[in-house]
Design a protein around this motif. Structure first.
Motif, PDB file in Angstrom:
ATOM      1  N   UNK A  78      14.892   1.323 -12.890  1.00  0.00           N
ATOM      2  CA  UNK A  78      15.495   1.550 -11.576  1.00  0.00           C
ATOM      3  C   UNK A  78      15.549   0.298 -10.702  1.00  0.00           C
ATOM      4  N   UNK A  79      14.800  -0.740 -11.064  1.00  0.00           N
ATOM      5  CA  UNK A  79      14.808  -1.981 -10.288  1.00  0.00           C
ATOM      6  C   UNK A  79      15.279  -3.155 -11.154  1.00  0.00           C
ATOM      7  N   UNK A  80      16.198  -2.874 -12.048  1.00  0.00           N
ATOM      8  CA  UNK A  80      16.627  -3.877 -13.032  1.00  0.00           C
ATOM      9  C   UNK A  80      17.355  -5.061 -12.408  1.00  0.00           C
ATOM     10  N   UNK A  81      17.834  -4.912 -11.160  1.00  0.00           N
ATOM     11  CA  UNK A  81      18.544  -6.027 -10.521  1.00  0.00           C
ATOM     12  C   UNK A  81      17.593  -7.080  -9.960  1.00  0.00           C
ATOM     13  N   UNK A  82      16.280  -6.796 -10.026  1.00  0.00           N
ATOM     14  CA  UNK A  82      15.289  -7.732  -9.497  1.00  0.00           C
ATOM     15  C   UNK A  82      14.628  -8.530 -10.621  1.00  0.00           C
ATOM     16  N   UNK A  83      14.125  -9.699 -10.260  1.00  0.00           N
ATOM     17  CA  UNK A  83      13.319 -10.498 -11.182  1.00  0.00           C
ATOM     18  C   UNK A  83      11.866 -10.042 -11.082  1.00  0.00           C
ATOM     19  N   UNK A  84      11.130 -10.179 -12.192  1.00  0.00           N
ATOM     20  CA  UNK A  84       9.760  -9.659 -12.228  1.00  0.00           C
ATOM     21  C   UNK A  84       8.739 -10.745 -12.574  1.00  0.00           C
ATOM     22  N   UNK A 123      -1.231   8.324  -3.405  1.00  0.00           N
ATOM     23  CA  UNK A 123      -2.171   9.443  -3.353  1.00  0.00           C
ATOM     24  C   UNK A 123      -1.528  10.702  -2.781  1.00  0.00           C
ATOM     25  N   UNK A 124      -0.574  10.532  -1.876  1.00  0.00           N
ATOM     26  CA  UNK A 124      -0.052  11.688  -1.147  1.00  0.00           C
ATOM     27  C   UNK A 124       1.466  11.825  -1.223  1.00  0.00           C
ATOM     28  N   UNK A 125       2.068  11.162  -2.185  1.00  0.00           N
ATOM     29  CA  UNK A 125       3.514  11.264  -2.345  1.00  0.00           C
ATOM     30  C   UNK A 125       3.880  11.162  -3.819  1.00  0.00           C
ATOM     31  N   UNK A 126       5.102  11.529  -4.143  1.00  0.00           N
ATOM     32  CA  UNK A 126       5.568  11.487  -5.520  1.00  0.00           C
ATOM     33  C   UNK A 126       5.998  10.072  -5.897  1.00  0.00           C
ATOM     34  N   UNK A 127       6.166   9.848  -7.196  1.00  0.00           N
ATOM     35  CA  UNK A 127       6.676   8.557  -7.675  1.00  0.00           C
ATOM     36  C   UNK A 127       8.077   8.317  -7.137  1.00  0.00           C
ATOM     37  N   UNK A 128       8.877   9.371  -7.055  1.00  0.00           N
ATOM     38  CA  UNK A 128      10.244   9.239  -6.536  1.00  0.00           C
ATOM     39  C   UNK A 128      10.234   8.712  -5.103  1.00  0.00           C
ATOM     40  N   UNK A 129       9.325   9.257  -4.267  1.00  0.00           N
ATOM     41  CA  UNK A 129       9.246   8.788  -2.880  1.00  0.00           C
ATOM     42  C   UNK A 129       8.672   7.377  -2.799  1.00  0.00           C
ATOM     43  N   UNK A 130       7.755   7.067  -3.709  1.00  0.00           N
ATOM     44  CA  UNK A 130       7.237   5.694  -3.759  1.00  0.00           C
ATOM     45  C   UNK A 130       8.372   4.717  -4.008  1.00  0.00           C
ATOM     46  N   UNK A 131       9.236   5.028  -4.927  1.00  0.00           N
ATOM     47  CA  UNK A 131      10.356   4.136  -5.252  1.00  0.00           C
ATOM     48  C   UNK A 131      11.302   3.971  -4.069  1.00  0.00           C
ATOM     49  N   UNK A 132      11.481   5.029  -3.307  1.00  0.00           N
ATOM     50  CA  UNK A 132      12.315   4.927  -2.106  1.00  0.00           C
ATOM     51  C   UNK A 132      11.692   3.948  -1.116  1.00  0.00           C
ATOM     52  N   UNK A 133      10.366   4.050  -0.954  1.00  0.00           N
ATOM     53  CA  UNK A 133       9.667   3.145  -0.058  1.00  0.00           C
ATOM     54  C   UNK A 133       9.756   1.690  -0.520  1.00  0.00           C
ATOM     55  N   UNK A 134       9.595   1.467  -1.805  1.00  0.00           N
ATOM     56  CA  UNK A 134       9.708   0.104  -2.348  1.00  0.00           C
ATOM     57  C   UNK A 134      11.099  -0.471  -2.083  1.00  0.00           C
ATOM     58  N   UNK A 167       0.858  -1.182   0.000  1.00  0.00           N
ATOM     59  CA  UNK A 167       0.000   0.000   0.000  1.00  0.00           C
ATOM     60  C   UNK A 167       0.898   1.236   0.000  1.00  0.00           C
ATOM     61  N   UNK A 168       0.899   2.001  -1.089  1.00  0.00           N
ATOM     62  CA  UNK A 168       1.858   3.095  -1.245  1.00  0.00           C
ATOM     63  C   UNK A 168       1.785   4.174  -0.175  1.00  0.00           C
ATOM     64  N   UNK A 169       0.629   4.330   0.472  1.00  0.00           N
ATOM     65  CA  UNK A 169       0.463   5.417   1.420  1.00  0.00           C
ATOM     66  C   UNK A 169       0.696   4.996   2.870  1.00  0.00           C
ATOM     67  N   UNK A 170       1.272   3.796   3.062  1.00  0.00           N
ATOM     68  CA  UNK A 170       1.617   3.331   4.404  1.00  0.00           C
ATOM     69  C   UNK A 170       3.126   3.142   4.510  1.00  0.00           C
ATOM     70  N   UNK A 171       3.634   3.176   5.718  1.00  0.00           N
ATOM     71  CA  UNK A 171       5.070   3.094   5.951  1.00  0.00           C
ATOM     72  C   UNK A 171       5.652   1.785   5.429  1.00  0.00           C
TER      73      UNK A 171
END
Length: 281
Positions: free
Chosen positions: A222-228, A180-191, A146-150
């Motif tokens: 940006x996540x090319x080292x992971x399998x998808x 909903x309340x953060x940028x894509x850049x911050x989402x990627x940091x969280x991931x 969930x992107x909007x949770x820690x």
């Protein structure tokens, strides 16, 4: 004396070229349509045959078309490995009955939703997780992000819930929502924080699940080292792509032992290769 005029005989050149009759546009279009129809009919011959010979007496035409496409895709990937994924939405599952699709395509693995967000635990996870081990399916657990949770709280929720053993698939991060309340850049940091914390705990690099558009727009570079593990249900998508480790190609499969429709997946390799990809210790 006036000479009479002699009328010269008329003649036609033997090699005269007659103008060609124009082919009507309507007929040209009809011929083109027939050719294209023939090509399509040949290409989808397995799916069409499956549809015509289907023994299912219930369900809508849309359901039967979906089953025909599933048959087509499975037939084209008989050298690969098949599996499915479940969550509490499938309800109670009779694991003893699960064996194959159409009694022809064997099922080797299953992904089970374990958690969602910072505090949700799937109500059937524990039961399903233990049942797969008893019935010799290679199992993997996934977390719905969930992107909007820690992100750390979400990682800890997964770690508290899932105990991986030797032979299990790597942990999976399912990301589908936009923040909903953060940028894509911050989402990627969280991931990345979730992935790092989970990898540090289990000592194995996680897999990322997402839809193809989300993957290509936000994750691939940006996540090319992971399998998808990629979801794409497009009717005209028939082949797993080289950069997809797993492909979820339908959400409408019928599997004996599961009383709701279920997602089907293809692993981009053989059953032996799948075992090599699991946790080693």
């Amino acid at each position: 004396m006036v000479k009479a005029k002699v009328k010269k005989p008329s003649f036609r050149r033997k090699n005269a070229i007659k103008p060609k009759a124009k082919f009507p546009l309507g007929k040209s279009i009809l011929v083109l349509v027939l050719i294209l129809f023939s090509i399509m009919a040949y290409h989808y011959r397995d799916a069409i045959s499956f549809y015509i010979n289907s023994k299912r007496n219930s369900g809508t035409t849309i359901d039967k078309v979906a089953q025909a496409r599933i048959h087509q895709v499975l037939t084209k990937h008989e050298d690969k490995t098949f599996g499915f994924d479940v969550s509490e939405y499938q309800g109670e599952i009779n694991w003893k009955e699960i064996d194959s699709v159409e009694h022809k395509f064997p099922l080797h693995f299953v992904f089970i939703r374990a958690t969602a967000g910072k505090d949700k635990v799937d109500s059937w996870f524990k039961t399903d997780w233990n049942s797969t081990k008893k019935h010799h399916l290679i199992r993997g657990a996934y977390h719905y992000y969930r992107p909007n949770e820690n992100s750390i709280a979400q990682a800890d929720n997964f770690i508290r819930t899932v105990s991986l053993q030797k032979g299990d698939l790597p942990p999976i991060l399912d990301i589908e929502q936009m923040p909903e309340s953060q940028s894509i850049a911050k989402l990627k940091i969280g991931l990345k924080r979730w992935l790092d914390r989970v990898e540090s705990h289990y000592k194995i690099k996680p897999i990322i699940y997402s839809g193809e558009r989300y993957y290509s727009d936000f994750l691939r570079d940006e996540f090319s080292e992971y399998s998808f593990w990629i979801a794409n249900y497009n009717f005209f998508e028939e082949n797993i792509k080289d950069d997809w480790l797993f492909w979820q190609f339908t959400e409408k499969a019928v599997v004996e032992g599961i009383y709701e429709n279920v997602d089907l997946n293809i692993f981009n390799g053989t059953p032996i290769m799948l075992k090599q990809f699991t946790k080693s210790k």
